[in-house]
Design a protein around this motif. Structure first.
Motif, mmCIF file in Angstrom:
data_model
loop_
_atom_site.group_PDB
_atom_site.id
_atom_site.type_symbol
_atom_site.label_atom_id
_atom_site.label_comp_id
_atom_site.label_asym_id
_atom_site.label_seq_id
_atom_site.Cartn_x
_atom_site.Cartn_y
_atom_site.Cartn_z
ATOM 1 N N VAL A 464 0.844 -1.202 0.000
ATOM 2 C CA VAL A 464 0.000 0.000 0.000
ATOM 3 C C VAL A 464 0.879 1.252 0.000
ATOM 4 C CG1 VAL A 464 -1.710 1.305 1.315
ATOM 5 C CG2 VAL A 464 -1.948 -1.171 1.072
ATOM 6 N N GLN A 465 1.915 1.238 0.841
ATOM 7 C CA GLN A 465 2.789 2.411 0.905
ATOM 8 C C GLN A 465 3.432 2.725 -0.443
ATOM 9 O OE1 GLN A 465 5.874 2.355 3.936
ATOM 10 N NE2 GLN A 465 6.971 4.034 2.961
ATOM 11 N N PHE A 466 3.894 1.668 -1.147
ATOM 12 C CA PHE A 466 4.618 1.906 -2.396
ATOM 13 C C PHE A 466 3.718 1.770 -3.631
ATOM 14 C CE2 PHE A 466 7.873 1.204 0.720
ATOM 15 C CZ PHE A 466 8.811 2.162 0.392
ATOM 16 N N LYS A 467 2.399 1.769 -3.362
ATOM 17 C CA LYS A 467 1.418 1.722 -4.456
ATOM 18 C C LYS A 467 1.710 0.595 -5.436
ATOM 19 C CE LYS A 467 0.130 6.569 -4.170
ATOM 20 N NZ LYS A 467 0.854 6.829 -2.894
ATOM 21 N N ALA A 468 2.023 -0.574 -4.890
ATOM 22 C CA ALA A 468 2.263 -1.759 -5.722
ATOM 23 C C ALA A 468 0.943 -2.521 -5.839
ATOM 24 C CB ALA A 468 3.339 -2.646 -5.085
ATOM 25 N N PRO A 469 0.318 -2.527 -7.016
ATOM 26 C CA PRO A 469 -1.035 -3.083 -7.138
ATOM 27 C C PRO A 469 -1.067 -4.608 -7.204
ATOM 28 C CG PRO A 469 -0.299 -2.250 -9.256
ATOM 29 C CD PRO A 469 0.817 -1.969 -8.288
ATOM 30 N N ILE A 470 -0.404 -5.274 -6.271
ATOM 31 C CA ILE A 470 -0.327 -6.741 -6.297
ATOM 32 C C ILE A 470 -1.680 -7.353 -5.962
ATOM 33 C CG2 ILE A 470 2.131 -6.992 -5.856
ATOM 34 C CD1 ILE A 470 1.551 -7.123 -2.896
ATOM 35 N N LYS A 471 -1.986 -8.460 -6.633
ATOM 36 C CA LYS A 471 -3.252 -9.158 -6.402
ATOM 37 C C LYS A 471 -2.975 -10.425 -5.598
ATOM 38 C CE LYS A 471 -4.655 -6.135 -9.457
ATOM 39 N NZ LYS A 471 -4.881 -4.750 -8.947
ATOM 40 N N GLN A 472 -3.577 -10.507 -4.441
ATOM 41 C CA GLN A 472 -3.402 -11.686 -3.586
ATOM 42 C C GLN A 472 -4.587 -12.611 -3.774
ATOM 43 O OE1 GLN A 472 -0.456 -11.993 -1.935
ATOM 44 N NE2 GLN A 472 0.003 -10.082 -3.013
ATOM 45 N N PHE A 473 -4.383 -13.675 -4.526
ATOM 46 C CA PHE A 473 -5.469 -14.589 -4.871
ATOM 47 C C PHE A 473 -5.410 -15.766 -3.907
ATOM 48 C CE2 PHE A 473 -7.532 -17.725 -7.769
ATOM 49 C CZ PHE A 473 -8.696 -17.018 -8.018
ATOM 50 N N PHE A 513 -5.842 -2.503 5.895
ATOM 51 C CA PHE A 513 -4.555 -2.194 5.255
ATOM 52 C C PHE A 513 -4.674 -1.021 4.290
ATOM 53 C CE2 PHE A 513 -2.894 -6.632 6.173
ATOM 54 C CZ PHE A 513 -1.757 -6.216 6.840
ATOM 55 N N GLY A 514 -5.903 -0.658 3.947
ATOM 56 C CA GLY A 514 -6.083 0.423 2.981
ATOM 57 C C GLY A 514 -6.057 -0.063 1.548
ATOM 58 N N CYS A 515 -6.423 -1.333 1.344
ATOM 59 C CA CYS A 515 -6.536 -1.822 -0.025
ATOM 60 C C CYS A 515 -7.912 -2.445 -0.211
ATOM 61 C CB CYS A 515 -5.414 -2.797 -0.349
ATOM 62 S SG CYS A 515 -5.338 -4.238 0.703
ATOM 63 N N LYS A 516 -8.087 -3.158 -1.309
ATOM 64 C CA LYS A 516 -9.433 -3.667 -1.605
ATOM 65 C C LYS A 516 -9.540 -5.138 -1.243
ATOM 66 C CE LYS A 516 -12.703 -4.053 -5.464
ATOM 67 N NZ LYS A 516 -13.768 -3.249 -4.856
ATOM 68 N N GLY A 517 -10.672 -5.519 -0.667
ATOM 69 C CA GLY A 517 -10.937 -6.915 -0.351
ATOM 70 C C GLY A 517 -12.111 -7.420 -1.169
ATOM 71 N N ILE A 518 -12.001 -8.656 -1.655
ATOM 72 C CA ILE A 518 -13.091 -9.268 -2.410
ATOM 73 C C ILE A 518 -13.313 -10.656 -1.842
ATOM 74 C CG2 ILE A 518 -13.835 -10.124 -4.672
ATOM 75 C CD1 ILE A 518 -11.993 -8.005 -5.942
ATOM 76 N N LEU A 519 -14.561 -10.988 -1.566
ATOM 77 C CA LEU A 519 -14.898 -12.326 -1.085
ATOM 78 C C LEU A 519 -15.689 -13.042 -2.168
ATOM 79 C CD1 LEU A 519 -15.170 -14.414 1.309
ATOM 80 C CD2 LEU A 519 -17.344 -13.295 1.808
ATOM 81 N N CYS A 520 -15.347 -14.269 -2.426
ATOM 82 C CA CYS A 520 -16.105 -15.035 -3.413
ATOM 83 C C CYS A 520 -16.255 -16.458 -2.917
ATOM 84 C CB CYS A 520 -15.388 -15.014 -4.762
ATOM 85 S SG CYS A 520 -16.354 -15.808 -6.051
ATOM 86 N N GLU A 532 -13.288 -8.105 -11.286
ATOM 87 C CA GLU A 532 -13.262 -6.950 -10.384
ATOM 88 C C GLU A 532 -11.852 -6.755 -9.811
ATOM 89 O OE1 GLU A 532 -15.955 -7.418 -7.108
ATOM 90 O OE2 GLU A 532 -15.511 -5.414 -6.290
ATOM 91 N N MET A 533 -11.211 -7.863 -9.470
ATOM 92 C CA MET A 533 -9.841 -7.802 -8.954
ATOM 93 C C MET A 533 -8.898 -7.222 -10.010
ATOM 94 S SD MET A 533 -7.390 -10.992 -7.739
ATOM 95 C CE MET A 533 -6.993 -11.698 -9.327
ATOM 96 N N LEU A 534 -9.053 -7.698 -11.252
ATOM 97 C CA LEU A 534 -8.152 -7.244 -12.308
ATOM 98 C C LEU A 534 -8.380 -5.779 -12.641
ATOM 99 C CD1 LEU A 534 -8.393 -10.331 -14.710
ATOM 100 C CD2 LEU A 534 -6.611 -9.836 -13.040
ATOM 101 N N ASP A 535 -9.611 -5.348 -12.515
ATOM 102 C CA ASP A 535 -9.943 -3.972 -12.897
ATOM 103 C C ASP A 535 -9.514 -2.959 -11.843
ATOM 104 O OD1 ASP A 535 -10.978 -4.885 -15.222
ATOM 105 O OD2 ASP A 535 -13.071 -4.882 -14.555
ATOM 106 N N TYR A 536 -9.326 -3.423 -10.623
ATOM 107 C CA TYR A 536 -9.028 -2.484 -9.545
ATOM 108 C C TYR A 536 -7.579 -2.016 -9.628
ATOM 109 C CZ TYR A 536 -8.662 -0.402 -4.939
ATOM 110 O OH TYR A 536 -8.458 0.476 -3.908
ATOM 111 N N VAL A 540 -5.048 -5.876 -4.029
ATOM 112 C CA VAL A 540 -6.318 -6.548 -3.714
ATOM 113 C C VAL A 540 -6.030 -7.803 -2.912
ATOM 114 C CG1 VAL A 540 -8.324 -7.738 -4.677
ATOM 115 C CG2 VAL A 540 -7.408 -5.719 -5.853
ATOM 116 N N ILE A 541 -6.845 -8.046 -1.896
ATOM 117 C CA ILE A 541 -6.841 -9.348 -1.218
ATOM 118 C C ILE A 541 -8.120 -10.056 -1.649
ATOM 119 C CG2 ILE A 541 -6.838 -10.558 0.981
ATOM 120 C CD1 ILE A 541 -5.472 -8.093 2.211
#
Lengths: 584, 188
Positions: A464-473, A513-520, A532-536, A540-541
């Motif tokens: 979040v601090q370094f604006k790294a848009p990593i997706k945690q799947f 953490f200040g990022c996006k969470g998605i539940l599926c 939605e994860m890819l578009d954000y 993302v967690i």
């Protein structure tokens, strides 16, 4: 162009002269002079992690995805000891990494000073080499030599321990071209007589197989190209270890999939029944061989490796070729072409017929469900929806890792960064961070299990601090899935400490953490959720609730041979005998 | 095929001397390692042996080239042929290592060890100890009215034999250097 400067200035200057653009680290008392120098320049970016283990794995992700050495800067004592796991991981997987540690001043070494640890002693077995620098005049030269050792021969982690007084003192800076790199210069060209022997075997081979590994990745993009040429010219089948995925494209016609404990039926049977095995940059690891005395019993084995100690360690081979994969493959193709580009194509065509029969078994099949998300299905959908992206995948360690290797396809090297040799849970999240820092525009996904992921989840804060848009799947089965699977197969279904209780709400955690969470949790919603994860535009967690009791197949039980694989629907009762049970 | 390859200079010229490379019989080899005499280099080599479960029967180390800061480590180790091969490969790839030689297979070599042996006694025993020391060409380097310290040099078996003979004659203690070894002839 040598000149006087402080040790701390030398460190930053040496890193710049080595072409370093990024350092992963964490400050502390014994490295403050170096951090002070980093503060006063803009060429090198410092990524502040949340734990030193995270710094080492992030550096690994950086190195594995670029081929350049990852650089870590941590303080003495706990800073250094926390970095041990990442260094061991890099050693096992042959990843170039340079770790700089602060140390208490030279006059306090040995006095049990505050935050003192015997760093070179502790890290001696988990680095390729390490140095304690006691003289500022030798600091720059040692750092240059460290880069040389880390990146030549079989790559690996190195460590330079720098006492604080050495950082403050003034000395003579040596540029890389003035520094002695010592006598360490591993052989890269293979013996041409042995290469010719290997080619003779190749020409006669009736049932050949190419068994490739991480050495092809480490040898550079040229090696991958030569490998593809070799496959295209000979029409030989090719398989790869976990570490070598992507060197030959998964979409290629000759690709048999990964081999080994959770490899495909066709890959493992081809290994077992072949009469000519060309091992290229792999090391006959126990995950690959299964029972060694039943490993590929009737084949003529050629082994190309840059490390002589990898040869004949587990499996005796007929032709050992010591050298860099790129150089050896180039010579091999030259020799083969000069001799008239011969293969036993008739026999190889028959071999392919046999392989097609094994392929028809479709060993990766699984029973899908409309009610719950099967982890394999989740990965198939992830693959389908991300295939056309500039995509990098990291993983944690466990079932999800094996499924990712089975169900995601890799077209190029440096796109798949996983902890193979050491099997480090907690590796994937910081590794994905390192990859994203190296490739800011790319899509970086960490395929994770919830248990592994939580081992280093503090690094979300870094992302979040370094604006790294990593997706945690996260494939969340609320279990330590691989442990559970082994307990089912080996320990009478007594699930000792292998389920996760009191898991966090990952969506709320993401918000915290200040990022996006998605539940599926519904297969019907999966595609939209992944999209939605890819578009954000940000980290993302993704909490993907999957079937809790799914086992990872196919599987060669420990202590068994390649032709004794378990398929998904096979009876697994008593599949592993007491001899196999003691193995890991 | 490489299994049958003999190293250059090997004294074993006959195929009858070849041993099964995959055999599980134990062999003892004398290996010399030329290394940079940098801090921690001995720990590095010993750590390799302990970390990978290899045996050390004897270990000698000293700087042999003061100007070049190079030390020579002579290690006697026991293992199956495959393990011996691994030990050499693992040593060879270490960064501070210049050269590894297996004196046991590379041709004839000489091995010597030095020991100091303290024997206490009076009367017949004392005379007999001195007589045997003479037979073994051991020197007396310290003496009191009821003790000797002998200095003896030779192959390890000779020293073993000497120490065994001294045991009934009043052996107090013995200190041994471990072996130093070189290949015979003009080459390295």
């Amino acid at each position: 162009m040598s000149r006087q400067m402080t040790g701390a200035q030398m460190v930053v200057r040496a890193l710049r002269d080595q072409g370093v653009d990024t350092v992963f680290g964490y400050p502390g008392g014994a490295v403050l002079p170096i951090y002070d120098e980093l503060f006063q320049q803009n060429k090198i970016r410092h990524i502040l992690v949340r734990h030193e283990q995270g710094a080492t794995h992030a550096a690994e992700g950086y190195a594995r995805s670029t081929g350049k050495p990852g650089v870590v800067l941590v303080t003495s004592g706990p800073g250094a000891t926390n970095a041990v796991t990442g260094m061991t991981d890099a050693l096992m997987d042959s990843i170039p990494m340079v770790v700089l540690t602060g140390q208490v001043p030279t006059f306090m070494i040995g006095n049990d000073a505050f935050q003192e640890a015997d760093t070179v002693g502790i890290t001696r077995p988990c680095t390729k080499h390490n140095w304690l620098v006691k003289d500022t005049d030798k600091l720059a030269g040692t750092i240059h030599q460290a880069f040389h050792v880390a990146t030549t021969g079989r790559p690996g982690p190195v460590l330079v321990d720098i006492p604080k007084d050495v950082q403050f003192a003034t000395g003579q800076y040596q540029a890389p071209n003035q520094s002695q790199t010592g006598h360490y210069n591993p052989q890269v060209k293979g013996d041409i007589d042995l290469i010719t022997l290997a080619v003779e075997g190749l020409e006669k081979a009736e049932r050949p197989i190419l068994y490739t590994g991480g050495g092809v990745v480490n040898s550079g993009p040229g090696a991958s190209q030569l490998l593809r040429e070799l496959v295209a010219e000979t029409n030989f089948p090719i398989t790869s270890t976990l570490m070598g995925l992507g060197c030959y494209p998964a979409s290629g016609d000759n690709w048999l999939g990964m081999l080994g404990m959770h490899g495909t039926y066709e890959a493992n049977w081809s290994m077992h029944d072949c009469d000519y095995m060309l091992c290229i940059g792999a090391r006959f690891d126990d995950r690959i061989t299964g029972r060694v005395d039943a490993f590929s019993p009737n084949s003529f084995k050629v082994h190309i490796d840059i490390d002589p100690s990898s040869i004949n360690k587990n499996i005796r081979v007929d032709v050992p070729i010591i050298g860099d994969i790129g150089h050896v493959l180039e010579d091999m193709l030259k020799v083969w072409k000069a001799r008239g580009r011969k293969t036993n194509s008739e026999a190889v065509a028959k071999w392919w017929e046999q392989i097609e029969k094994w392929r028809e078994v479709k060993s990766l099949n699984y029973r899908n469900s409309e009610k719950t998300i099967k982890p394999q299905y989740a990965l198939q959908r992830l693959e389908a929806l991300t295939k056309n992206h500039d995509r990098y995948i990291t993983t944690e360690v466990g079932q999800h890792q094996m499924w990712a290797a089975q169900f995601l396809g890799f077209e190029d090297p440096h796109r798949w960064m996983t902890s193979g040799g050491l099997g480090t849970m907690g590796y994937g999240l910081p590794a994905s961070l390192g990859v994203q820092i190296a490739h800011p525009e790319a899509l970086v996904i960490n395929v994770a299990g919830e248990a592994s992921w939580m081992m280093n989840m503090q690094e979300m804060s870094t992302a979040v601090q370094f604006k790294a848009p990593i997706k945690q799947f996260i494939l969340n089965n609320e279990r330590l899935g691989m442990v559970r699977q082994w307990q089912e197969l080996l320990h009478g279904e007594r699930y000792s400490s292998s389920w996760s209780e009191a898991l966090p709400d990952f969506v709320k955690l993401a918000e915290a953490f200040g990022c996006k969470g998605i539940l599926c949790k519904d297969p019907a919603d999966l595609d939209d959720a992944i999209q939605e994860m890819l578009d954000y535009d940000g980290p993302v967690i993704f909490d993907c609730l999957v079937e809790k009791h799914e086992n990872c197949f196919p599987m060669i039980p420990s202590g068994k041979a390649h032709n004794e694989m378990l398929l998904g629907d096979a009876s697994t009762k008593d599949a592993i005998d007491s001899g196999g049970a003691v193995m890991v | 095929m490489n299994a049958l390859a003999l190293k250059k200079g090997s004294s074993r010229k006959s195929a009858y001397d070849l041993k099964n490379p995959q055999g599980d019989h134990q062999e003892t080899h004398t290996i010399t390692v030329l290394v940079d005499n940098e801090a921690g280099v001995l720990a590095r080599v010993i750590g390799l042996f302990s970390g990978r479960g290899y045996n050390i029967d004897s270990l000698t180390v000293a700087e042999v080239d003061h100007a070049g800061h190079r030390s020579r480590i002579t290690v006697v180790t026991t293992g199956t042929p495959a393990v011996i091969e691994q030990i050499k490969a693992q040593l060879e790839r270490m960064v501070p290592v210049y050269a590894v030689h297996d004196l046991t297979v590379e041709g004839p070599s000489v091995e010597r060890e030095l020991a100091l042996v303290k024997v206490a006694g009076t009367g017949e025993h004392r005379v007999e100890a001195l007589r045997l020391a003479d037979v073994f060409r051991a020197n007396v380097v310290d003496t009191t009215l009821e003790s000797f310290v002998f200095e003896i040099t030779g192959a390890p078996e000779k020293i073993d034999t000497f120490i065994e003979l001294m045991r009934p004659l009043g052996l107090v203690e013995a200190g041994r250097t471990g072996i130093a070894a070189l290949s015979r002839g003009a080459h390295i």
